[in-house]
Scaffold this motif. Structure first.
Motif, mmCIF file in Angstrom:
data_model
loop_
_atom_site.group_PDB
_atom_site.id
_atom_site.type_symbol
_atom_site.label_atom_id
_atom_site.label_comp_id
_atom_site.label_asym_id
_atom_site.label_seq_id
_atom_site.Cartn_x
_atom_site.Cartn_y
_atom_site.Cartn_z
ATOM 1 N N SER A 264 0.821 -1.213 0.000
ATOM 2 C CA SER A 264 0.000 0.000 0.000
ATOM 3 C C SER A 264 0.854 1.261 0.000
ATOM 4 N N THR A 265 2.022 1.211 0.641
ATOM 5 C CA THR A 265 2.906 2.374 0.672
ATOM 6 C C THR A 265 3.381 2.732 -0.730
ATOM 7 N N VAL A 266 3.780 1.724 -1.487
ATOM 8 C CA VAL A 266 4.259 1.954 -2.848
ATOM 9 C C VAL A 266 3.122 2.444 -3.739
ATOM 10 N N ALA A 267 1.924 1.855 -3.582
ATOM 11 C CA ALA A 267 0.770 2.284 -4.386
ATOM 12 C C ALA A 267 0.414 3.744 -4.098
ATOM 13 N N PHE A 268 0.473 4.142 -2.835
ATOM 14 C CA PHE A 268 0.189 5.531 -2.463
ATOM 15 C C PHE A 268 1.186 6.482 -3.116
ATOM 16 N N GLY A 269 2.460 6.147 -3.055
ATOM 17 C CA GLY A 269 3.476 7.005 -3.645
ATOM 18 C C GLY A 269 3.301 7.143 -5.147
ATOM 19 N N ALA A 270 3.003 6.036 -5.828
ATOM 20 C CA ALA A 270 2.850 6.067 -7.282
ATOM 21 C C ALA A 270 1.635 6.900 -7.697
ATOM 22 N N ALA A 271 0.517 6.742 -6.984
ATOM 23 C CA ALA A 271 -0.695 7.502 -7.326
ATOM 24 C C ALA A 271 -0.487 8.996 -7.105
ATOM 25 N N LEU A 272 0.169 9.354 -6.016
ATOM 26 C CA LEU A 272 0.408 10.766 -5.723
ATOM 27 C C LEU A 272 1.365 11.378 -6.738
ATOM 28 N N LEU A 273 2.363 10.615 -7.142
ATOM 29 C CA LEU A 273 3.314 11.082 -8.159
ATOM 30 C C LEU A 273 2.586 11.424 -9.457
ATOM 31 N N LEU A 274 1.732 10.538 -9.893
ATOM 32 C CA LEU A 274 1.025 10.702 -11.164
ATOM 33 C C LEU A 274 0.084 11.908 -11.130
ATOM 34 N N GLY A 275 -0.767 11.960 -10.120
ATOM 35 C CA GLY A 275 -1.758 13.037 -10.050
ATOM 36 C C GLY A 275 -1.146 14.398 -9.827
ATOM 37 N N SER A 276 -0.135 14.479 -8.989
ATOM 38 C CA SER A 276 0.483 15.767 -8.690
ATOM 39 C C SER A 276 1.241 16.316 -9.886
ATOM 40 N N PHE A 277 1.925 15.438 -10.617
ATOM 41 C CA PHE A 277 2.634 15.899 -11.802
ATOM 42 C C PHE A 277 1.659 16.509 -12.809
ATOM 43 N N ALA A 278 0.568 15.811 -13.066
ATOM 44 C CA ALA A 278 -0.418 16.328 -14.017
ATOM 45 C C ALA A 278 -0.942 17.687 -13.572
ATOM 46 N N ALA A 279 -1.153 17.854 -12.267
ATOM 47 C CA ALA A 279 -1.661 19.126 -11.754
ATOM 48 C C ALA A 279 -0.651 20.251 -11.949
ATOM 49 N N VAL A 280 0.634 19.978 -11.680
ATOM 50 C CA VAL A 280 1.664 21.010 -11.838
ATOM 51 C C VAL A 280 1.715 21.514 -13.279
ATOM 52 N N VAL A 281 1.614 20.602 -14.232
ATOM 53 C CA VAL A 281 1.746 20.968 -15.644
ATOM 54 C C VAL A 281 0.501 21.681 -16.163
ATOM 55 N N VAL A 282 -0.669 21.265 -15.715
ATOM 56 C CA VAL A 282 -1.915 21.786 -16.286
ATOM 57 C C VAL A 282 -2.376 23.072 -15.599
ATOM 58 N N VAL A 283 -2.028 23.264 -14.324
ATOM 59 C CA VAL A 283 -2.516 24.439 -13.581
ATOM 60 C C VAL A 283 -2.242 25.767 -14.293
ATOM 61 N N PRO A 284 -1.024 26.022 -14.820
ATOM 62 C CA PRO A 284 -0.800 27.316 -15.479
ATOM 63 C C PRO A 284 -1.701 27.558 -16.690
ATOM 64 N N VAL A 285 -2.275 26.501 -17.253
ATOM 65 C CA VAL A 285 -3.161 26.645 -18.410
ATOM 66 C C VAL A 285 -4.567 27.084 -17.985
#
Length: 442
Positions: free
Chosen positions: A293-314
């Protein structure tokens, strides 16, 4: 590492943790300046565009890999002539000299040439030479850290190591912007002195060679460690793929929402600070050991947060965009921290803390450093070719990178499940090692 002829117990005793941590802190300043900070120098001082910034990242990844991959075989080949400590000292001195190349190139160029054309070539040389030096250095440092330690000692040492190197980067990043404003290449000049000091610390405090495990006292690791290591050997380069897209992207994105460079480097360090906090928690709390579960949590947060960082300025601007980017960067740092910390721990525990174990760990990081810029450059090519409007650049990049991340994550999971099925019911059920109950403290 194989012993030399007639090794002494002194030569193979563990190097003091405090000495490795001090050396790590000093060299992590180099990681901040020569990777993350260099993108701000290239964009601000030399006017590099997005394609050139991704190009720098690509060169870094391509040259980092051979340094990490071949340092173990090289040390074995020359072990009678030079100890790992000696090799590390030469790496430090080479890095110190390399930091002056942009200054020399800038000073030798004709004064009438524009600043963007004076000495810019030297940045490419610096990154192409510094990256393999760095790739060779970190497996040796990790071996000095972990050699002769296991179980609780190893967990404590790797936890402190993670906090130390990540903390050094957080402390350095906010200084890079003001240094660029004070003198475009001042941060590189100061870094040269840091590497000289690191060489002195190394020679004064390190053992000639990493410590050796007393294998008769090492308890066998739970089978789940091998399963999680197989998964993390895919997730680790995936995390650095995301990092190596984000690092060249951030200078332009933060400038686009109106931040000057002296503030932009501080904001860019938000994910680095979150990573340090994650390392601190995982160093003190050991309940994450052996947990899927620890690894799954890290992977999900990595994916969602990256997308947010890139899309927010748009989709937002002004203070709202800034606040959302900071929050997304913090989530990204937590995701990276979880994956990195787990990957290093399992690599050292399963790999007996040898240079080759660290070399594999760092080679995977180099693969991520290489793949990320390729994704960024592909996004640029698609919009510049007219296939998609340029307004779709950020969503396209997010889609490409996240799509690659999902594919790699699925492949890593299948690798882990094959090991699990191959080991039978014992491996499938033993997902909670006894020392996962150790809780807080060491």
């Amino acid at each position: 590492m194989p012993p030399t002829a007639n090794p002494t117990s002194h030569a193979h005793a563990p190097t003091p943790v405090w000495a490795v941590l001090l050396f790590t802190f000093l060299n992590s300043i180099g990681s901040a300046v020569l990777y993350t900070g260099l993108f701000f120098i290239a964009e601000t001082v030399y006017g590099f565009g997005a394609g050139e910034l991704f190009g720098i990242g690509l060169v870094y990844g391509l040259t980092y890999i051979p340094g990490a991959r071949f340092i173990g075989p090289l040390l074995r080949r020359i072990e009678q002539a030079a100890s790992p400590r000696t090799v590390l000292a030469w790496v430090m001195l080479a890095a110190a000299a390399l930091c002056w190349l942009p200054t020399l190139a800038d000073g030798s160029a004709p004064e009438d040439r524009p600043s963007a054309a004076r000495g810019a070539w030297a940045l490419w040389v610096v990154i192409a030479v510094y990256a393999p030096l760095s790739g060779a250095m970190w497996p040796m440092v990790e071996a000095f850290l972990a050699g002769g330690r296991s179980e609780r000692q190893l967990r404590a040492a790797t936890g402190k190591f993670n906090v130390c190197w990540a903390g050094a980067i957080v402390a350095t990043m906010p200084l890079i912007g003001p240094l660029i404003k004070a003198g475009p290449l001042l941060s590189l000049q100061l870094l040269s002195g840091v590497h000289v000091v690191a060489a002195a610390v190394l020679l004064a405090t390190f053992r000639p060679r990493p410590g050796r495990h007393a294998h008769m006292h090492v308890h066998p690791h739970p089978p789940v460690y091998r399963q999680l290591l197989n998964l993390l050997r895919v997730l680790l380069p995936t995390a650095f793929l995301f990092i190596s897209v984000l690092s060249p992207y951030l200078p332009g994105a933060l400038r686009g929402i109106g931040l000057p460079v002296q503030w932009a480097t501080s904001i860019a360090s938000a994910w680095l600070a979150a990573r340090v906090a994650t390392f601190l928690i995982m160093e003190r709390w050991h309940g994450w050991h052996g947990r899927w579960s620890t690894v799954a949590f890290g992977a999900a947060l990595l994916l969602g947060s990256f997308a947010a960082v890139v899309v927010v300025p748009v989709v937002a601007d002004g203070r709202l965009a800034l606040a959302a980017i900071i929050l997304a960067l913090a989530g990204f740092g937590v995701g990276v921290g979880v994956i990195y910390c787990a990957a290093l721990y399992y690599a050292m525990e399963v790999g007996s803390a040898e240079v080759d174990a660290g070399g594999t760990h760092e080679t995977l990081i180099g693969l991520g450093y290489t793949a990320g810029p390729l994704c960024g450059m592909a996004s640029i090519w698609i919009v510049e070719s007219g296939t998609l409007p340029i307004a779709n650049y950020e969503p396209l990049m997010a889609a490409i990178v996240c799509g690659v991340g999902l594919l790699l994550g699925g492949w890593g999971l299948s690798r882990a499940l094959k090991v699990r099925n191959g080991r039978g019911a014992t491996a499938a059920t033993q997902t909670q090692p006894q020392h996962a109950q150790d809780g807080i403290g060491h």
